[in-house]
Scaffold this motif. Structure first.
Motif, PDB file in Angstrom:
ATOM      1  N   VAL A  55      43.592  50.082  34.061  1.00 26.97           N
ATOM      2  CA  VAL A  55      42.313  50.737  34.795  1.00 26.97           C
ATOM      3  C   VAL A  55      41.181  50.304  34.208  1.00 26.97           C
ATOM      4  O   VAL A  55      40.040  49.988  34.533  1.00 26.97           O
ATOM      5  N   SER A  56      41.207  50.615  32.578  1.00 22.89           N
ATOM      6  CA  SER A  56      40.044  50.234  31.973  1.00 22.89           C
ATOM      7  C   SER A  56      39.418  49.093  32.018  1.00 22.89           C
ATOM      8  O   SER A  56      38.448  48.663  32.085  1.00 22.89           O
ATOM      9  N   MET A  57      40.400  48.123  31.961  1.00 27.77           N
ATOM     10  CA  MET A  57      40.200  46.389  31.869  1.00 27.77           C
ATOM     11  C   MET A  57      39.469  46.098  33.428  1.00 27.77           C
ATOM     12  O   MET A  57      38.506  45.623  33.608  1.00 27.77           O
ATOM     13  N   LEU A  58      40.215  47.007  34.302  1.00 24.53           N
ATOM     14  CA  LEU A  58      39.436  46.724  35.773  1.00 24.53           C
ATOM     15  C   LEU A  58      37.998  47.244  35.899  1.00 24.53           C
ATOM     16  O   LEU A  58      37.482  46.566  36.542  1.00 24.53           O
ATOM     17  N   LEU A  59      38.028  48.463  35.252  1.00 25.70           N
ATOM     18  CA  LEU A  59      36.683  49.096  35.378  1.00 25.70           C
ATOM     19  C   LEU A  59      35.722  48.238  34.770  1.00 25.70           C
ATOM     20  O   LEU A  59      34.623  48.131  34.880  1.00 25.70           O
ATOM     21  N   ALA A  60      36.094  47.688  33.457  1.00 24.44           N
ATOM     22  CA  ALA A  60      35.155  46.903  32.492  1.00 24.44           C
ATOM     23  C   ALA A  60      34.762  45.687  33.417  1.00 24.44           C
ATOM     24  O   ALA A  60      33.568  45.339  33.389  1.00 24.44           O
ATOM     25  N   THR A  61      35.755  44.946  34.070  1.00 25.71           N
ATOM     26  CA  THR A  61      35.370  43.940  34.826  1.00 25.71           C
ATOM     27  C   THR A  61      34.445  44.200  35.852  1.00 25.71           C
ATOM     28  O   THR A  61      33.437  43.480  36.290  1.00 25.71           O
ATOM     29  N   ALA A  62      34.555  45.309  36.699  1.00 26.20           N
ATOM     30  CA  ALA A  62      33.671  45.932  37.755  1.00 26.20           C
ATOM     31  C   ALA A  62      32.214  45.873  37.372  1.00 26.20           C
ATOM     32  O   ALA A  62      31.292  45.724  37.726  1.00 26.20           O
ATOM     33  N   ILE A  63      32.347  46.698  36.000  1.00 27.36           N
ATOM     34  CA  ILE A  63      30.722  47.079  35.537  1.00 27.36           C
ATOM     35  C   ILE A  63      30.153  45.816  35.296  1.00 27.36           C
ATOM     36  O   ILE A  63      28.859  45.664  35.272  1.00 27.36           O
ATOM     37  N   THR A  64      30.848  44.893  34.462  1.00 30.94           N
ATOM     38  CA  THR A  64      30.288  43.448  34.072  1.00 30.94           C
ATOM     39  C   THR A  64      29.862  42.850  35.370  1.00 30.94           C
ATOM     40  O   THR A  64      28.613  42.339  35.263  1.00 30.94           O
ATOM     41  N   ALA A  65      30.636  42.694  36.575  1.00 29.85           N
ATOM     42  CA  ALA A  65      30.368  41.897  37.758  1.00 29.85           C
ATOM     43  C   ALA A  65      29.000  42.824  38.289  1.00 29.85           C
ATOM     44  O   ALA A  65      27.987  42.070  38.611  1.00 29.85           O
ATOM     45  N   ALA A  66      28.923  43.873  38.449  1.00 30.48           N
ATOM     46  CA  ALA A  66      27.772  44.868  38.803  1.00 30.48           C
ATOM     47  C   ALA A  66      26.477  44.415  37.851  1.00 30.48           C
ATOM     48  O   ALA A  66      25.417  44.330  38.514  1.00 30.48           O
ATOM     49  N   SER A  67      26.475  44.446  36.719  1.00 33.70           N
ATOM     50  CA  SER A  67      25.345  44.006  36.040  1.00 33.70           C
ATOM     51  C   SER A  67      24.789  42.745  36.091  1.00 33.70           C
ATOM     52  O   SER A  67      23.815  42.574  36.104  1.00 33.70           O
TER      53      SER A  67
END
Length: 110
Positions: free
Chosen positions: A80-92
């Motif tokens: 879940v933390s890896m998925l969250l990091a990917t989502a935050i990176t994509a949003a930025s």
């Protein structure tokens, strides 16, 4: 230098002749010269005694269940933390792309 080296026609072998002499007159000996009847195979030895089955006590079952639960929770947290990091990176990256687009499209309207 780069031309093929072809033998002259008088020394080249003709299709009717071969460089390898034919094998004639060869007689192979039989594979077995014992002339005996086949023997009965030896009896198979008895199987070794089986290991005793693993027996779980109530305490070991609780420990195994707790360990399995801990592994599932840790692996789930990491995923879940890896998925969250990917989502935050994509949003930025998307926000940066919008800002750059607005800066490059209207440079003289500031």
């Amino acid at each position: 230098m780069f031309t093929p080296k072809i033998p002259p026609p008088d020394t080249a072998p003709t299709p009717a002749t071969s460089l390898v002499p034919p094998l004639t007159g060869l007689v192979h000996p039989p594979a077995c010269t014992c002339h005996q009847a086949p023997t009965v195979p030896a009896p198979v030895p008895a199987a070794p005694p089986a290991r005793p089955a693993v027996q779980f006590t109530p305490g070991s079952l609780v420990v195994a269940a707790a360990g399995g639960t801990a592994v599932v929770l840790v692996v789930g947290t990491v995923l879940v933390s890896m998925l969250l990091a990917t989502a935050i990176t994509a949003a930025s990256v998307a926000v940066c792309a919008v800002v750059l687009r607005s800066l490059l499209n209207r440079p003289n309207k500031r």
